[in-house]
Write an enzyme that holds these catalytic residues in place. Structure first.
Site, PDB file in Angstrom:
ATOM      1  NE  ARG A  22      -2.208  -2.130   3.160  1.00  0.00           N
ATOM      2  CZ  ARG A  22      -2.592  -2.460   4.387  1.00  0.00           C
ATOM      3  NH1 ARG A  22      -3.644  -1.881   4.929  1.00  0.00           N
ATOM      4  NH2 ARG A  22      -1.929  -3.359   5.085  1.00  0.00           N
ATOM      5  CB  THR A  65       2.825 -11.646  11.803  1.00  0.00           C
ATOM      6  OG1 THR A  65       1.509 -12.186  12.025  1.00  0.00           O
ATOM      7  CG2 THR A  65       2.685 -10.291  11.144  1.00  0.00           C
TER       8      THR A  65
HETATM    9  C1  UD1 Z   1      -0.756  -7.004  12.207  1.00  0.00           C
HETATM   10  C2  UD1 Z   1      -1.520  -7.893  13.173  1.00  0.00           C
HETATM   11  C3  UD1 Z   1      -2.755  -7.139  13.657  1.00  0.00           C
HETATM   12  C4  UD1 Z   1      -2.334  -5.849  14.319  1.00  0.00           C
HETATM   13  C5  UD1 Z   1      -1.463  -5.010  13.373  1.00  0.00           C
HETATM   14  C6  UD1 Z   1      -0.876  -3.851  14.123  1.00  0.00           C
HETATM   15  C7  UD1 Z   1      -1.203 -10.210  12.459  1.00  0.00           C
HETATM   16  C8  UD1 Z   1      -1.789 -11.373  11.738  1.00  0.00           C
HETATM   17  N1  UD1 Z   1      -1.922  -9.108  12.487  1.00  0.00           N
HETATM   18  O1  UD1 Z   1      -1.604  -6.768  11.092  1.00  0.00           O
HETATM   19  O2  UD1 Z   1      -3.470  -7.961  14.588  1.00  0.00           O
HETATM   20  O3  UD1 Z   1      -3.478  -5.124  14.711  1.00  0.00           O
HETATM   21  O4  UD1 Z   1      -0.372  -5.786  12.863  1.00  0.00           O
HETATM   22  O5  UD1 Z   1      -0.168  -2.982  13.280  1.00  0.00           O
HETATM   23  O6  UD1 Z   1      -0.128 -10.341  12.985  1.00  0.00           O
HETATM   24  N2  UD1 Z   1       5.652  -9.116   8.201  1.00  0.00           N
HETATM   25  C9  UD1 Z   1       6.705  -9.930   7.975  1.00  0.00           C
HETATM   26  N3  UD1 Z   1       6.497 -11.100   7.335  1.00  0.00           N
HETATM   27  C10 UD1 Z   1       5.274 -11.473   6.923  1.00  0.00           C
HETATM   28  C11 UD1 Z   1       4.192 -10.628   7.164  1.00  0.00           C
HETATM   29  C12 UD1 Z   1       4.415  -9.451   7.818  1.00  0.00           C
HETATM   30  O7  UD1 Z   1       7.847  -9.633   8.337  1.00  0.00           O
HETATM   31  O8  UD1 Z   1       5.168 -12.553   6.360  1.00  0.00           O
HETATM   32  C13 UD1 Z   1       5.898  -7.836   8.894  1.00  0.00           C
HETATM   33  C14 UD1 Z   1       5.516  -6.636   8.063  1.00  0.00           C
HETATM   34  O9  UD1 Z   1       6.624  -6.193   7.294  1.00  0.00           O
HETATM   35  C15 UD1 Z   1       5.130  -5.622   9.099  1.00  0.00           C
HETATM   36  C16 UD1 Z   1       4.617  -6.474  10.238  1.00  0.00           C
HETATM   37  O10 UD1 Z   1       5.079  -7.781  10.029  1.00  0.00           O
HETATM   38  O11 UD1 Z   1       6.243  -4.879   9.564  1.00  0.00           O
HETATM   39  C17 UD1 Z   1       3.098  -6.478  10.303  1.00  0.00           C
HETATM   40  O12 UD1 Z   1       2.597  -7.035   9.106  1.00  0.00           O
HETATM   41  P1  UD1 Z   1       1.354  -6.428   8.374  1.00  0.00           P
HETATM   42  O13 UD1 Z   1       1.114  -7.211   7.146  1.00  0.00           O
HETATM   43  O14 UD1 Z   1       1.480  -4.963   8.247  1.00  0.00           O
HETATM   44  O15 UD1 Z   1       0.230  -6.812   9.436  1.00  0.00           O
HETATM   45  P2  UD1 Z   1      -1.134  -6.071   9.692  1.00  0.00           P
HETATM   46  O16 UD1 Z   1      -2.097  -6.505   8.648  1.00  0.00           O
HETATM   47  O17 UD1 Z   1      -0.922  -4.645   9.878  1.00  0.00           O
END
Ligand code: UD1
Ligand code: CA
Length: 461
Positions: free
Chosen positions: A14, A82
């Site tokens: 995004r 995550t």
């Molecule tokens: C996540 C949480 C959500 C919370 C929110 C807060 C989960 C499933 N959801 O959602 O409950 O309210 O953060 O901001 O955890 N990332 C990785 N590897 C991955 C996926 C993500 O390193 O495979 C990192 C992303 O770069 C980011 C962070 O994890 O820095 C959060 O991931 P993002 O996809 O933004 O999660 P949200 O949908 O925001």
């Protein structure tokens, strides 16, 4: 030991950017660096950063002691969530460690909150503690679902939540404290059976609850700290929050900011007491400003050291030193490696580059001073040019104490004007001027009497 696992592998779709999300900057500092600084200041001594998308760029830009990078493999263009990300760092975790999970895209978290979270986790003998807050508009965040008696039951992602669950205002910050052993147990219990086919770290919570482990939530009031950044709009909002924090800090330390909302000060800048900063100032990098200064207009100061009692108006100063009592601007430019002594005056449209000016020297109007060593008490007249470049090489000029360089002169470097040397206005100086000498280097004036009459120019009027 306290270990941080910082999730930074996501693509950040995004943001619509060529660069990884966590390298976008607020107030001149990458998002990920804010998170690492908060962790380190909270005594989280080792930090494992999980990188994936744009990993080379992240590793190149972010470095530091006790930062370990672990790569998260990317499957068919998408990361695995995550939970999967945390698994990549788990080999660094011992059973007795506390693991603080942080997100690289949640940069506003403070070290105080992290310390309080860990203290709460320990004092409650929890196996897992989620940092939560309440938001008026919780859209997009995971919701904190509690049992009737109030204890934590599970975290449901916005996309997976029922309409009733979407009404919950308490949200998951994405920041947690886990006990090492139970984190490992929880990660073994999660799957990717959800709307995004991802391994959700949030599911570790329900796995542990169902396994009878002690799980809690630590709710904070200041929801600005968990502001996650997924878009450019949220990036700008975070910048506002950071700016307010930084500027409030300066005001609390005795600096007057006339309009703090319109004053941009980067996190590392230091400013002395009773300095007044007018709106429009941009203070960047490792800049240090002394006491009792006045900074007005659209002034930008980068990586520079400014003494006490200095007044600066609408000026650009880069990587330079300005000693006490100087007056600079409006519309001056100090380029890198300029070094001004005490009470130096640099006026309108003067450019200084890689030059030293001694105490009480002046260049008040429209001059270029480049590659020069200028003594003290020197007057550089209006329009003087230090001709330092022959198209191939740069040359130095040396001007002694109390020298006087008349207006509109050119000093063709390499050249020297000794102490008390005077240069007449309009001279082009190519040879050294000795101590106490006056040098005039211009054609002698010739006045031709009756010339206009002779040419018959008057009849045309
Ligand atoms: C996540 C949480 C959500 C919370 C929110 C807060 C989960 C499933 N959801 O959602 O409950 O309210 O953060 O901001 O955890 N990332 C990785 N590897 C991955 C996926 C993500 O390193 O495979 C990192 C992303 O770069 C980011 C962070 O994890 O820095 C959060 O991931 P993002 O996809 O933004 O999660 P949200 O949908 O925001
Ligand atoms: Ca996010």
């Amino acid at each position: 030991m306290n270990i941080g696992i910082i999730l930074a592998a996501g693509e950040g779709t995004r943001m619509k950017s060529r660069h990884p999300k966590v390298l976008h900057e607020i107030s001149g500092k990458p998002l990920l660096s804010y998170v690492l600084d908060a962790a380190q200041n909270a005594d989280i001594s080792r930090n494992v950063v999980i990188v994936g998308h744009g990993k080379d760029e992240v590793v190149e830009k972010i470095s530091g002691e006790n930062i370990i990078f672990e790569e998260q493999p990317v499957h068919q263009g998408t990361p695995y969530g995550t939970g999967y990300a945390v698994m990549q760092g788990i080999s660094h975790v011992a059973d007795e460690d506390n693991v603080i999970v942080l997100c690289g895209d949640t940069p506003l978290i403070t070290s105080t909150t992290l310390t309080e979270l860990m203290e709460y986790h320990d004092s409650q003998n929890n196996n897992a503690t989620v940092l939560t807050t309440e938001l008026a508009d919780p859209t997009g965040y995971g919701r904190i679902v509690r049992k009737d008696e109030g204890s934590l039951e599970e975290i449901v992602e916005h996309k997976d939540a029922s309409p009733a669950q979407r009404g919950i205002k308490e949200i998951n910050s994405g920041i947690y404290c886990f006990s090492g052993k139970e984190l490992k147990i929880g990660l073994k219990g999660i799957d990717n059976d959800n709307s995004q086919n991802e391994y959700y770290l949030t599911d570790v919570i329900s796995v542990l609850v169902q396994g009878g482990y002690k799980v809690g939530a630590f709710l904070i009031e200041d929801s600005t700290q968990i502001h996650g950044i997924n878009s450019r709009v949220q990036l700008a909002q975070a910048d506002d929050i950071i700016r307010e924090r930084i500027n409030t800090g300066h005001m609390e330390n005795g600096v007057t900011l006339i309009n703090p909302k319109d004053t941009y000060i980067e996190p590392k800048v230091r400013i002395g007491k009773d300095t007044i900063v007018y709106p429009g100032a941009v203070l960047e990098g490792e800049t240090v400003i002394g006491e009792d200064c006045i900074i007005r207009g659209t002034t930008r100061i980068v990586d520079s050291v400014i003494g006490n009692g200095v007044s600066i108006e609408s000026t650009l100063i880069e990587k330079s030193k300005v000693d006490d009592g100087c007056k600079i601007g409006p519309y001056a430019h100090l380029r890198p490696d300029s070094d001004l002594g005490k009470n130096v005056k640099i006026g309108n449209f003067v450019e200084i580059k890689k030059s030293t000016l001694g105490d009480n020297s002046k260049a008040s109007h429209l001059s270029y001073v480049g590659d020069a060593l200028v003594g003290s008490g020197v007057n550089i007249g209006c329009g003087v040019v230090f001709v330092n470049y022959d198209g191939e090489k740069k040359y130095k000029s040396i001007i002694g104490d109390n020298a006087f360089i008349g207006s509109n002169s050119n000093l063709v470097a390499p050249v020297r004007v000794e102490d008390w040397g005077y240069v007449a206005a309009g001279s082009t100086i190519t040879e050294n001027v000795g101590e106490g000498e006056l040098s005039i280097a211009r054609a002698r004036q010739v006045n031709k009497a009756g010339w206009v009459e002779k040419k018959g120019l008057k009849k045309h009027k």
